[in-house]
Design a protein around this motif. Sequence first.
Motif, PDB file in Angstrom:
ATOM      1  N   ASP A  96      -0.397  41.352 -19.250  1.00 50.25           N
ATOM      2  CA  ASP A  96      -0.040  40.002 -19.702  1.00 50.25           C
ATOM      3  C   ASP A  96       1.202  39.971 -20.576  1.00 50.25           C
ATOM      4  O   ASP A  96       2.006  39.054 -20.512  1.00 50.25           O
ATOM      5  CB  ASP A  96      -1.215  39.395 -20.481  1.00 50.25           C
ATOM      6  CG  ASP A  96      -2.386  39.062 -19.563  1.00 50.25           C
ATOM      7  OD1 ASP A  96      -3.502  38.930 -20.076  1.00 50.25           O
ATOM      8  OD2 ASP A  96      -2.147  38.931 -18.346  1.00 50.25           O
ATOM      9  N   ASP A 112       7.992  39.926  -5.904  1.00 50.16           N
ATOM     10  CA  ASP A 112       6.915  39.184  -6.568  1.00 50.16           C
ATOM     11  C   ASP A 112       6.257  40.099  -7.605  1.00 50.16           C
ATOM     12  O   ASP A 112       6.598  41.277  -7.720  1.00 50.16           O
ATOM     13  CB  ASP A 112       5.871  38.723  -5.542  1.00 50.16           C
ATOM     14  CG  ASP A 112       5.218  37.411  -5.955  1.00 50.16           C
ATOM     15  OD1 ASP A 112       5.169  37.120  -7.179  1.00 50.16           O
ATOM     16  OD2 ASP A 112       4.753  36.677  -5.056  1.00 50.16           O
ATOM     17  N   VAL A 114       2.216  40.595  -9.909  1.00 55.21           N
ATOM     18  CA  VAL A 114       0.860  40.152 -10.226  1.00 55.21           C
ATOM     19  C   VAL A 114       0.514  40.648 -11.621  1.00 55.21           C
ATOM     20  O   VAL A 114       0.993  41.696 -12.064  1.00 55.21           O
ATOM     21  CB  VAL A 114      -0.176  40.671  -9.202  1.00 55.21           C
ATOM     22  CG1 VAL A 114       0.022  40.018  -7.848  1.00 55.21           C
ATOM     23  CG2 VAL A 114      -0.105  42.180  -9.081  1.00 55.21           C
ATOM     24  N   LYS A 116      -2.091  41.977 -14.521  1.00 56.31           N
ATOM     25  CA  LYS A 116      -3.357  42.702 -14.737  1.00 56.31           C
ATOM     26  C   LYS A 116      -4.130  42.044 -15.885  1.00 56.31           C
ATOM     27  O   LYS A 116      -3.507  41.577 -16.848  1.00 56.31           O
ATOM     28  CB  LYS A 116      -3.075  44.160 -15.091  1.00 56.31           C
ATOM     29  CG  LYS A 116      -2.487  45.001 -13.979  1.00 56.31           C
ATOM     30  CD  LYS A 116      -2.324  46.425 -14.488  1.00 56.31           C
ATOM     31  CE  LYS A 116      -1.842  47.378 -13.424  1.00 56.31           C
ATOM     32  NZ  LYS A 116      -1.731  48.762 -13.923  1.00 56.31           N
ATOM     33  N   PHE A 118      -6.377  41.792 -12.349  1.00 56.22           N
ATOM     34  CA  PHE A 118      -6.282  40.818 -11.270  1.00 56.22           C
ATOM     35  C   PHE A 118      -7.490  40.915 -10.356  1.00 56.22           C
ATOM     36  O   PHE A 118      -8.198  41.916 -10.318  1.00 56.22           O
ATOM     37  CB  PHE A 118      -5.001  41.023 -10.461  1.00 56.22           C
ATOM     38  CG  PHE A 118      -4.699  42.458 -10.149  1.00 56.22           C
ATOM     39  CD1 PHE A 118      -3.665  43.107 -10.783  1.00 56.22           C
ATOM     40  CD2 PHE A 118      -5.457  43.167  -9.210  1.00 56.22           C
ATOM     41  CE1 PHE A 118      -3.387  44.441 -10.492  1.00 56.22           C
ATOM     42  CE2 PHE A 118      -5.170  44.478  -8.924  1.00 56.22           C
ATOM     43  CZ  PHE A 118      -4.137  45.131  -9.574  1.00 56.22           C
ATOM     44  N   HIS A 119      -7.692  39.847  -9.595  1.00 57.51           N
ATOM     45  CA  HIS A 119      -8.752  39.778  -8.607  1.00 57.51           C
ATOM     46  C   HIS A 119      -8.136  39.903  -7.218  1.00 57.51           C
ATOM     47  O   HIS A 119      -6.959  39.618  -7.007  1.00 57.51           O
ATOM     48  CB  HIS A 119      -9.524  38.461  -8.732  1.00 57.51           C
ATOM     49  CG  HIS A 119     -10.173  38.271 -10.069  1.00 57.51           C
ATOM     50  ND1 HIS A 119     -11.301  38.956 -10.451  1.00 57.51           N
ATOM     51  CD2 HIS A 119      -9.833  37.471 -11.124  1.00 57.51           C
ATOM     52  CE1 HIS A 119     -11.645  38.588 -11.666  1.00 57.51           C
ATOM     53  NE2 HIS A 119     -10.762  37.684 -12.110  1.00 57.51           N
ATOM     54  N   ASP A 121      -8.513  38.045  -4.627  1.00 55.55           N
ATOM     55  CA  ASP A 121      -8.016  36.784  -4.063  1.00 55.55           C
ATOM     56  C   ASP A 121      -6.668  36.398  -4.667  1.00 55.55           C
ATOM     57  O   ASP A 121      -5.980  35.513  -4.162  1.00 55.55           O
ATOM     58  CB  ASP A 121      -9.030  35.655  -4.266  1.00 55.55           C
ATOM     59  CG  ASP A 121      -9.404  35.469  -5.726  1.00 55.55           C
ATOM     60  OD1 ASP A 121      -8.915  36.247  -6.571  1.00 55.55           O
ATOM     61  OD2 ASP A 121     -10.185  34.545  -6.025  1.00 55.55           O
ATOM     62  N   THR A 122      -6.284  37.056  -5.766  1.00 50.92           N
ATOM     63  CA  THR A 122      -4.946  36.855  -6.330  1.00 50.92           C
ATOM     64  C   THR A 122      -3.936  37.798  -5.686  1.00 50.92           C
ATOM     65  O   THR A 122      -2.793  37.422  -5.405  1.00 50.92           O
ATOM     66  CB  THR A 122      -4.968  37.103  -7.853  1.00 50.92           C
ATOM     67  OG1 THR A 122      -5.904  36.222  -8.453  1.00 50.92           O
ATOM     68  CG2 THR A 122      -3.591  36.872  -8.457  1.00 50.92           C
ATOM     69  N   VAL A 123      -4.358  39.025  -5.432  1.00 45.49           N
ATOM     70  CA  VAL A 123      -3.445  40.041  -4.901  1.00 45.49           C
ATOM     71  C   VAL A 123      -3.117  39.786  -3.433  1.00 45.49           C
ATOM     72  O   VAL A 123      -1.965  39.939  -3.000  1.00 45.49           O
ATOM     73  CB  VAL A 123      -4.053  41.445  -5.078  1.00 45.49           C
ATOM     74  CG1 VAL A 123      -3.155  42.500  -4.434  1.00 45.49           C
ATOM     75  CG2 VAL A 123      -4.262  41.752  -6.541  1.00 45.49           C
ATOM     76  N   PRO A 125      -2.748  37.046  -1.423  1.00 40.55           N
ATOM     77  CA  PRO A 125      -1.637  36.143  -1.084  1.00 40.55           C
ATOM     78  C   PRO A 125      -0.270  36.722  -1.439  1.00 40.55           C
ATOM     79  O   PRO A 125       0.713  36.508  -0.716  1.00 40.55           O
ATOM     80  CB  PRO A 125      -1.949  34.889  -1.915  1.00 40.55           C
ATOM     81  CG  PRO A 125      -3.407  34.934  -2.173  1.00 40.55           C
ATOM     82  CD  PRO A 125      -3.732  36.387  -2.318  1.00 40.55           C
ATOM     83  N   VAL A 126      -0.200  37.467  -2.562  1.00 39.97           N
ATOM     84  CA  VAL A 126       1.067  38.094  -2.957  1.00 39.97           C
ATOM     85  C   VAL A 126       1.484  39.131  -1.913  1.00 39.97           C
ATOM     86  O   VAL A 126       2.659  39.220  -1.536  1.00 39.97           O
ATOM     87  CB  VAL A 126       0.940  38.732  -4.345  1.00 39.97           C
ATOM     88  CG1 VAL A 126       2.204  39.540  -4.686  1.00 39.97           C
ATOM     89  CG2 VAL A 126       0.700  37.662  -5.400  1.00 39.97           C
ATOM     90  N   ARG A 129       2.707  37.318   1.227  1.00 39.70           N
ATOM     91  CA  ARG A 129       4.065  36.778   1.037  1.00 39.70           C
ATOM     92  C   ARG A 129       5.102  37.893   1.087  1.00 39.70           C
ATOM     93  O   ARG A 129       6.176  37.749   1.684  1.00 39.70           O
ATOM     94  CB  ARG A 129       4.158  36.033  -0.292  1.00 39.70           C
ATOM     95  CG  ARG A 129       3.457  34.701  -0.324  1.00 39.70           C
ATOM     96  CD  ARG A 129       3.949  33.851  -1.492  1.00 39.70           C
ATOM     97  NE  ARG A 129       3.722  34.490  -2.780  1.00 39.70           N
ATOM     98  CZ  ARG A 129       2.613  34.340  -3.511  1.00 39.70           C
ATOM     99  NH1 ARG A 129       1.623  33.579  -3.048  1.00 39.70           N
ATOM    100  NH2 ARG A 129       2.489  34.933  -4.681  1.00 39.70           N
TER     101      ARG A 129
END
Length: 382
Positions: A96, A112, A114, A116, A118-119, A121-123, A125-126, A129
Amino acid sequence: MSGQERSSWEPEAGRARLLIVDDEPIQLQALCGALEGRDFDIVGVGSAGEALAQLRRGGCDMLLTDQMMPGTDGIALTRAALELDPLLAVVLMTADGTIGSAVEAMQAGACDYVLKPFHLDTVLPVIERGLAMRRLRQENAALEQRVRRHVAELEASNRELDAFTRSASHDLRSPLNAVLGFAMLLRKHAGARLADDHLQWLGDIERSARRMNRLIDDLMRLSHLGRKALDLQPVDLAPLVQDVLDDLRRPQPDHPAQIVCDALPIIEADAALLRQVYVNLLSNALKFTRHTPRPRIEIGSEKQDGRSVFYVRDNGPGFDMAQAAQLFQAFQRLHRQDEFEGSGVGLSIVERVVQRHGGRVWADATPGAGASFYFTLGDAVR
């Protein structure tokens, strides 16, 4: 076999290749395990050095790297990885408190990041992309390579065409000038002793030789048009058209045509090339109204759908619109040579110049009732 245990790249066909770098074994194992059952081929390593060694051996589609690592951090790894593979998709994994570093990594080439902890469902999509960006980069690189190849081929073809045109022009003119010169000498020194039909034959030879010279000149002009760089500048059409008319009417002062020139704008164009457009259109209009009772030529512009359309109209013999497709093809003629002289190249030059300006040219005519030629100049004139 778990992801982090792999030491060599053995991707399955159609599966995206992910290289995950994290110096914390628990984090590395957790992420590799979470992604293992999906449509990815995964290798996990614990240091930047191992990651670069893996990239040198087999490469990958995406690099997911931790930001804070001993020795080489995520930003330095991003730069080093992109030097090995400029098309690589890089995702930074950061805590963070280091969002600024994540932005710095993206400036270094990462696509991109992400945060930490993280879940999945967050990773996911990244990752999707990033892989989409990887595919786009590959497609763009392939397209650029094809464009470079085609440009190189076109430049080579243009050089060959230019050399051929110069050679053909020289090789054609030499014997042609000899024919014309000897025919003129024969007329000068033996004309008085030749029969009338023999003199007529000599005249036919001279006219044909001069026509061939004009054809060569037109061919050279048509050849050079595609390679001349446009010199765009403000052009006042009114004096340009008047100057063209003065030059064209000087050799034929008795031509009875009434010429009406409406107001013309100042436009952005290549003055020399645009002058050639009006030379060809107006010389045709003068030529084809030569035998017309009360000949009339109109020059002007009008607005169509907010765009300026320029025109040259005449009330000459016109032509059948069924033949209009031939008009702008080189050396195509709709009238016999004994009716109206010409090489059939003039309108091809008009079309080439107009297209170089991003516009188009077209015609409208009725047999026995004249012809109108229209053209636009792309975005230069609205």
